[in-house]
Design a protein around this motif. Structure first.
Motif, PDB file in Angstrom:
ATOM      1  N   HIS A 164       0.125 -45.928  84.940  1.00  0.00           N
ATOM      2  CA  HIS A 164      -0.752 -45.893  86.103  1.00  0.00           C
ATOM      3  C   HIS A 164      -0.576 -47.106  87.026  1.00  0.00           C
ATOM      4  CE1 HIS A 164      -2.843 -42.522  84.281  1.00  0.00           C
ATOM      5  NE2 HIS A 164      -3.096 -43.239  83.199  1.00  0.00           N
ATOM      6  N   GLU A 165       0.344 -48.015  86.690  1.00  0.00           N
ATOM      7  CA  GLU A 165       0.411 -49.284  87.415  1.00  0.00           C
ATOM      8  C   GLU A 165       0.686 -49.100  88.907  1.00  0.00           C
ATOM      9  OE1 GLU A 165       2.518 -53.695  87.373  1.00  0.00           O
ATOM     10  OE2 GLU A 165       3.045 -52.231  85.824  1.00  0.00           O
ATOM     11  N   VAL A 182      -2.551 -54.848  86.626  1.00  0.00           N
ATOM     12  CA  VAL A 182      -2.827 -53.650  85.837  1.00  0.00           C
ATOM     13  C   VAL A 182      -2.486 -53.981  84.393  1.00  0.00           C
ATOM     14  CG1 VAL A 182      -2.322 -51.211  85.460  1.00  0.00           C
ATOM     15  CG2 VAL A 182      -2.313 -52.140  87.789  1.00  0.00           C
ATOM     16  N   VAL A 215      -6.362 -49.990  81.910  1.00  0.00           N
ATOM     17  CA  VAL A 215      -6.079 -48.585  81.619  1.00  0.00           C
ATOM     18  C   VAL A 215      -5.446 -48.481  80.242  1.00  0.00           C
ATOM     19  CG1 VAL A 215      -5.857 -47.768  84.001  1.00  0.00           C
ATOM     20  CG2 VAL A 215      -3.896 -48.826  82.877  1.00  0.00           C
ATOM     21  N   ARG A 244      -5.903 -38.633  86.771  1.00  0.00           N
ATOM     22  CA  ARG A 244      -6.028 -39.592  87.859  1.00  0.00           C
ATOM     23  C   ARG A 244      -7.045 -39.046  88.852  1.00  0.00           C
ATOM     24  NH1 ARG A 244       0.140 -41.568  89.327  1.00  0.00           N
ATOM     25  NH2 ARG A 244       0.598 -42.551  87.308  1.00  0.00           N
ATOM     26  N   THR A 264     -11.162 -45.532  90.002  1.00  0.00           N
ATOM     27  CA  THR A 264     -10.319 -45.647  91.193  1.00  0.00           C
ATOM     28  C   THR A 264     -11.150 -46.050  92.409  1.00  0.00           C
ATOM     29  OG1 THR A 264     -10.551 -43.252  91.567  1.00  0.00           O
ATOM     30  CG2 THR A 264      -8.563 -44.000  90.415  1.00  0.00           C
ATOM     31  N   ALA A 307      -7.166 -54.136  86.852  1.00  0.00           N
ATOM     32  CA  ALA A 307      -7.413 -52.753  86.422  1.00  0.00           C
ATOM     33  C   ALA A 307      -6.988 -52.576  84.966  1.00  0.00           C
ATOM     34  CB  ALA A 307      -6.640 -51.788  87.311  1.00  0.00           C
ATOM     35  N   ASN A 335      -8.286 -45.622  86.074  1.00  0.00           N
ATOM     36  CA  ASN A 335      -7.604 -44.447  86.621  1.00  0.00           C
ATOM     37  C   ASN A 335      -8.530 -43.246  86.769  1.00  0.00           C
ATOM     38  OD1 ASN A 335      -7.417 -44.532  83.634  1.00  0.00           O
ATOM     39  ND2 ASN A 335      -6.565 -42.484  83.883  1.00  0.00           N
ATOM     40  N   PRO A 382      -8.388 -39.907  94.947  1.00  0.00           N
ATOM     41  CA  PRO A 382      -7.513 -39.257  93.969  1.00  0.00           C
ATOM     42  C   PRO A 382      -8.181 -37.991  93.410  1.00  0.00           C
ATOM     43  CG  PRO A 382      -7.736 -41.608  93.530  1.00  0.00           C
ATOM     44  CD  PRO A 382      -8.802 -41.246  94.503  1.00  0.00           C
ATOM     45  N   PHE A 420       0.341 -46.551  90.839  1.00  0.00           N
ATOM     46  CA  PHE A 420      -0.771 -45.830  91.463  1.00  0.00           C
ATOM     47  C   PHE A 420      -1.942 -46.768  91.751  1.00  0.00           C
ATOM     48  CE2 PHE A 420      -4.784 -43.581  90.134  1.00  0.00           C
ATOM     49  CZ  PHE A 420      -5.009 -42.923  91.323  1.00  0.00           C
ATOM     50  N   LEU A 421      -2.325 -47.583  90.772  1.00  0.00           N
ATOM     51  CA  LEU A 421      -3.482 -48.461  90.939  1.00  0.00           C
ATOM     52  C   LEU A 421      -3.190 -49.624  91.878  1.00  0.00           C
ATOM     53  CD1 LEU A 421      -4.800 -48.314  87.290  1.00  0.00           C
ATOM     54  CD2 LEU A 421      -5.990 -47.501  89.327  1.00  0.00           C
TER      55      LEU A 421
END
Length: 336
Positions: free
Chosen positions: A205-206, A217, A200, A326, A183, A198, A178, A303, A208-209
């Motif tokens: 943040h799932e 994620v 984190v 982020r 990112t 990903a 993130n 981001p 978003f990623l």
């Protein structure tokens, strides 16, 4: 007169000092003066502030992620003109050492102009830079994006495409996914055709990623299953977990060093599994051209956690230190 922020002494007890009427930095041969539009706040800026590099020159203006317009040329400058829009790289290149002659300027042994460490950086309204420490960015690219492009997407591209040589359908683990480089690495790996995992600290943040291209994620590296490549943007807290997530013959690129901890490495594990450990940071001009071409074909998502005034640089660094952001915080100097 110009604006700048100064780091006078290492540590967090004393705040960064904002100077609203600073003298313009002198311009030397082979250098350009850049009117700064924006400068990113990188985690390396925090390491600089903590005195992690004993050779740092103090007092100094932090920041190695600046972009703006060339407003003055020093003697002997070729290849750039007044009005050109450029961004800074981490450092200059001598152009004559073995690494430079083979085109790998990131490994130049003669570099002496390291922004924020040995030379004043981009937390300012103007910055002086050797031509070799700049590259041209598109006029239409927003300033915040142009500022962070090299240190985030450039680094991610070098680590994944040049060093790890990621191939389509490989599984790629990105730690600290993130963050600014994280990112970028998710997006670059996805564009290279990889299955991106990903890692984190929080599942928040799932969505978003996944929107950036992550296929999975996770919050625990043990859930990664074997991966072909790992990009570790964090350091000691995640390095060994990422290393153990590699399948036989896997590659790991390490570029994070956010804590002072040292990592104890089981060499037998590395040897018997045939693992490759690579160190990576920054990007060459050729790699930046490849990044810009990739962006032109399918624009990246940049981001930007927050845009703040240059006067708020101390607060910005403390927000980065607290974590959980982020993407990048970007500083903007006041316009005259």
């Amino acid at each position: 007169m110009s604006q700048r922020v100064r780091l006078v002494q290492p540590g967090w007890d004393a705040p960064l000092q904002y100077e609203g009427g600073a003298p313009s930095p002198p311009l030397g041969a082979g250098q350009v003066r850049i009117a700064v539009e924006a400068c990113g706040v990188c985690h390396r800026d925090l390491l600089d502030r903590e005195g992690r590099f004993p050779f740092m020159s103090l007092p100094i203006t932090p920041g190695h992620e600046a972009t703006g317009r060339v407003v003055e040329l020093g003697p002997g400058v070729t290849g750039l003109s007044v009005g050109a829009r450029v961004a800074t790289m981490h450092r200059d290149a001598c152009g004559d050492c073995v690494a430079c002659r083979r085109g790998d300027t990131t490994l130049c042994v003669g570099a002496a102009w390291v922004f924020g460490l040995l030379a004043d950086g981009g937390y300012a309204s103007e910055v002086v830079a050797p031509v070799s420490a700049t590259y041209v960015v598109p006029d239409a690219m927003p300033a915040a994006h142009a500022a962070v492009l090299h240190c985030t997407f450039g680094t991610a591209y070098r680590d994944l495409a040049t060093l790890a040589r990621v191939r389509a359908d490989e599984r790629v683990l990105v730690t600290g996914a993130n963050g600014g480089v994280g990112t970028a690495a998710v997006q670059i790996a996805a564009r290279l055709g990889a299955h991106v995992v990903a890692l984190v600290r929080s599942q928040e943040h799932e969505a978003f990623l996944r929107s950036l291209g992550a296929s999975e994620v996770i919050t625990n590296a043990k859930a990664a299953s074997p991966v072909d490549v790992a990009v570790d943007t964090v350091g000691a807290p995640t390095f060994l977990a990422a290393l153990h997530a590699l399948q036989i013959g896997g590659r790991i690129v390490t570029l994070g060093n956010v804590t002072r901890e040292k990592v104890g490495l089981n060499l037998g594990f590395v040897i018997t599994r045939g693992l490759t450990i690579l160190g990576g940071s920054g990007a060459t001009r050729d790699e930046m051209r490849a990044v810009l071409a990739m962006h032109a074909e399918r624009p990246f998502d940049f981001p930007i956690a927050r845009t703040m005034a240059l006067e708020s640089a101390d607060e910005a660094q403390r927000l980065v230190r607290a974590g959980g952001l982020r993407g990048r915080i970007v500083l903007e100097p006041r316009r005259p």
